[in-house]
Design a protein around this motif. Structure first.
Motif, PDB file in Angstrom:
ATOM      1  N   UNK A  34     -18.829 -14.803  -1.755  1.00  0.00           N
ATOM      2  CA  UNK A  34     -18.716 -14.424  -3.165  1.00  0.00           C
ATOM      3  C   UNK A  34     -19.838 -15.146  -3.897  1.00  0.00           C
ATOM      4  N   UNK A  35     -20.619 -14.412  -4.643  1.00  0.00           N
ATOM      5  CA  UNK A  35     -21.806 -14.968  -5.275  1.00  0.00           C
ATOM      6  C   UNK A  35     -22.061 -14.272  -6.603  1.00  0.00           C
ATOM      7  N   UNK A  36     -22.918 -14.865  -7.421  1.00  0.00           N
ATOM      8  CA  UNK A  36     -23.350 -14.274  -8.678  1.00  0.00           C
ATOM      9  C   UNK A  36     -24.853 -14.076  -8.624  1.00  0.00           C
ATOM     10  N   UNK A  37     -25.546 -14.612  -9.601  1.00  0.00           N
ATOM     11  CA  UNK A  37     -26.997 -14.702  -9.689  1.00  0.00           C
ATOM     12  C   UNK A  37     -27.707 -13.374  -9.943  1.00  0.00           C
ATOM     13  N   UNK A  38     -27.380 -12.326  -9.219  1.00  0.00           N
ATOM     14  CA  UNK A  38     -28.089 -11.054  -9.384  1.00  0.00           C
ATOM     15  C   UNK A  38     -27.587 -10.267 -10.596  1.00  0.00           C
ATOM     16  N   UNK A  39     -26.409 -10.614 -11.096  1.00  0.00           N
ATOM     17  CA  UNK A  39     -25.777  -9.930 -12.228  1.00  0.00           C
ATOM     18  C   UNK A  39     -25.426  -8.489 -11.884  1.00  0.00           C
ATOM     19  N   UNK A  40     -25.275  -8.186 -10.595  1.00  0.00           N
ATOM     20  CA  UNK A  40     -24.973  -6.832 -10.127  1.00  0.00           C
ATOM     21  C   UNK A  40     -23.624  -6.809  -9.413  1.00  0.00           C
ATOM     22  N   UNK A  41     -22.715  -5.917  -9.796  1.00  0.00           N
ATOM     23  CA  UNK A  41     -21.397  -5.856  -9.163  1.00  0.00           C
ATOM     24  C   UNK A  41     -21.461  -5.340  -7.725  1.00  0.00           C
ATOM     25  N   UNK A  42     -20.747  -6.052  -6.829  1.00  0.00           N
ATOM     26  CA  UNK A  42     -20.695  -5.682  -5.414  1.00  0.00           C
ATOM     27  C   UNK A  42     -19.305  -6.020  -4.875  1.00  0.00           C
ATOM     28  N   UNK A  43     -18.722  -5.131  -4.100  1.00  0.00           N
ATOM     29  CA  UNK A  43     -17.505  -5.397  -3.336  1.00  0.00           C
ATOM     30  C   UNK A  43     -17.558  -4.473  -2.130  1.00  0.00           C
ATOM     31  N   UNK A  44     -17.955  -5.035  -0.977  1.00  0.00           N
ATOM     32  CA  UNK A  44     -18.122  -4.180   0.200  1.00  0.00           C
ATOM     33  C   UNK A  44     -18.161  -4.998   1.485  1.00  0.00           C
ATOM     34  N   UNK A  45     -17.856  -4.306   2.566  1.00  0.00           N
ATOM     35  CA  UNK A  45     -18.005  -4.860   3.910  1.00  0.00           C
ATOM     36  C   UNK A  45     -19.326  -4.364   4.488  1.00  0.00           C
TER      37      UNK A  45
END
Length: 181
Positions: free
Chosen positions: A121-132
């Motif tokens: 789980x990370x931030x920094x890019x300001x882009x939403x992601x939830x995936x395998x």
């Protein structure tokens, strides 16, 4: 758990996220870095008030797990009553590890040692992601303050089964089950 990243000192954005914490009944607030300062590459955000952000977060310090972002410093730690300078931390969920990090040093392109079924789980890019991807889980709640890539301000929620990224209107932007398919 509510996941928030890249507040960048905006009390306005933080308050909107905390309204969702209450609405969703989240007991833990996971902060993925860049809490108080906007950073030299970013514009000054609406509601910029780092001291108010620190005070609001301090009021719930016993509910917070935080990691350091590239805009966080020792001076920020002096304002906050919870540890925020760890480069990473780990959550153990159903026997699998989720690495918490900001994403500027360790992130999707420079993974920590993850076993198959673990995640980051990370931030920094300001882009939403939830995936395998290739047997590993990737989760980024986006930014509550300075979204990028045409996305709206967003936060993350884990209900014990599914990781979701939502905007402040409640619209689902990304979602993935913690149970591998």
């Amino acid at each position: 758990m509510l996941f928030v990243s890249d507040i960048h000192g905006s009390i306005t954005a933080l308050e909107q996220a905390l309204q969702w914490k209450e609405k969703l009944g989240a007991q833990t607030l996971v902060l993925l870095g860049d809490l108080l300062n906007h950073g030299p590459r970013n514009p000054i955000p609406e509601g910029y008030d780092p001291q108010a952000v620190a005070q609001r977060l301090n009021a719930m310090a016993d509910q917070i797990i935080a990691v350091r972002g590239n805009c966080d410093s020792e001076v920020d730690q002096m304002l906050c009553q919870f540890p925020l300078l760890a480069e990473y931390n780990w959550l153990l969920i159903e026997g699998r590890r989720l690495c918490l990090t900001h994403g500027h040093t360790m992130g999707p392109d420079n993974l920590p040692p993850l076993a198959e079924g673990d995640g980051i789980a990370y931030g920094h890019t300001h882009l939403p992601v939830a995936e395998w991807r290739e047997g590993r889980f990737y989760f980024n709640p986006g930014s509550v303050t300075l979204p990028k890539g045409g996305h709206r301000a967003s936060f993350g929620h884990f209900d014990g089964t599914t990781f979701k990224v939502m905007d402040f209107a409640g619209e689902l932007l990304a979602s993935a089950s913690w149970k591998r398919e």
